[in-house]
Design a protein around this motif. Structure first.
Motif, short mmCIF file in Angstrom:
data_model
loop_
_atom_site.label_atom_id
_atom_site.label_comp_id
_atom_site.label_asym_id
_atom_site.label_seq_id
_atom_site.Cartn_x
_atom_site.Cartn_y
_atom_site.Cartn_z
N PHE A 31 -10.21 2.10 0.47
CA PHE A 31 -8.48 2.48 0.66
C PHE A 31 -8.48 2.48 2.27
N TYR A 65 -2.31 6.84 -2.70
CA TYR A 65 -3.76 6.08 -2.58
C TYR A 65 -3.72 4.93 -3.61
N GLU A 66 -2.43 4.27 -3.78
CA GLU A 66 -2.41 3.10 -4.58
C GLU A 66 -2.39 1.67 -3.72
N VAL A 67 -2.68 0.45 -4.27
CA VAL A 67 -2.45 -0.79 -3.74
C VAL A 67 -2.10 -1.76 -5.12
N LEU A 84 -6.20 0.32 4.70
CA LEU A 84 -5.09 0.83 5.37
C LEU A 84 -5.22 0.65 6.89
N ILE A 98 0.99 -1.23 0.02
CA ILE A 98 0.07 -0.16 0.11
C ILE A 98 0.76 1.24 0.00
N TYR A 99 0.50 2.02 -0.84
CA TYR A 99 1.20 3.36 -1.02
C TYR A 99 0.31 4.61 -0.41
N PRO A 100 0.36 4.97 0.67
CA PRO A 100 -0.58 5.86 1.07
C PRO A 100 -0.65 7.27 0.61
N SER A 142 -2.05 -3.86 -9.80
CA SER A 142 -2.84 -2.81 -9.21
C SER A 142 -4.16 -2.97 -9.02
#
Length: 239
Positions: free
Chosen positions: A166, A150-152, A170, A145-147, A158
């Motif tokens: 999201f 907002y990417e998973v 998280l 997770i890239y806070p 993806s």
């Protein structure tokens, strides 16, 4: 500058009621009484909020909401639903609605829900703006997770998630194998002043679970009956 609200409602009396009370509370409003015209208005101007009826001529509310989200329009939407129409609420949330109001409703409820949705949206934007440039990554098994973005990513692919999905993910990922109650998720993700019920949490978790578990079983969200949810990975299960 006053916040701008688009009202898509074809019942004249209700449309006037909405417009008048929103204006009295300091908002700028535009009223559209046709589905296709409402969609066009929503795409042509950056409104702060859309109040959307379900039953409309031209395009219905679900069609408008679906097309907006497909085009990447993230304007918060409150849908207007009929009394005892739970299926409308569930479907609206699945399409990306942020909240709902059941007709008939009081002016106080209307203004409270509008204020709550706008406040949450502003908080989310401020939160994203204040992140540092250094990219932060949170990992759980094959899930990354890239806070800040907002990417998973799951198994190298993806996973497209709505903002609230999201935030739910998280929160769960930061507590692997720990049971998180519905109340915890409601308070953390939607805020203490959120008026909606726990059904909102269940709908978002159900949608999130389907997206995560499609064609893989290494990362799952388990339901703990009567309590809440927990996120487990393949490595957690082996312990």
């Amino acid at each position: 500058m006053a916040q701008q609200i688009l009202v898509i409602e074809d019942e004249p009396t209700l449309a006037r009621l909405l417009s008048y009370n929103l204006s009295q509370d300091g908002y700028e409003t535009k009223v559209v009484d046709h589905g296709s015209e409402g969609l066009q208005a929503a795409l042509q101007h950056a409104y702060d909020l859309i109040i959307l009826d379900i039953m409309l001529p031209g395009l219905n509310g679900f069609e408008i909401l679906s097309k907006l989200r497909q085009k990447g329009n993230k304007t918060p939407v409150i849908i207007l639903t009929a009394r005892n129409a739970e299926e409308e609420v569930v479907q609206g949330l699945k399409y990306g609605a942020d909240d709902y109001i059941t007709k008939p409703f009081g002016v106080a409820e209307l203004l409270a829900r509008v204020s709550a949705v706008l406040r949450r949206t502003l908080s989310e934007e401020q939160l994203q703006d204040k992140h540092a440039a250094d990219e932060k990554v949170i990992a759980a098994g094959d899930l990354f997770i890239y806070p800040e973005k907002y990417e998973v990513m799951l198994n190298g692919e993806s996973i497209p998630l709505r903002p609230k999905e999201f935030e739910v993910l998280l929160y769960l990922v930061q507590r692997p194998s720990v049971v998180v109650t519905r109340d915890d998720l409601m308070n953390i993700v939607w805020g203490f002043d959120y008026i909606g019920g726990q059904r909102t949490v269940d709908v978002h978790v159900s949608s999130l679970r389907k997206k995560l578990e499609m064609n893989q079983q290494s990362v799952q969200i388990e339901s703990i009956r009567g309590v809440g949810y927990k996120l487990v990975t393949a490595s957690n299960k082996k312990k």
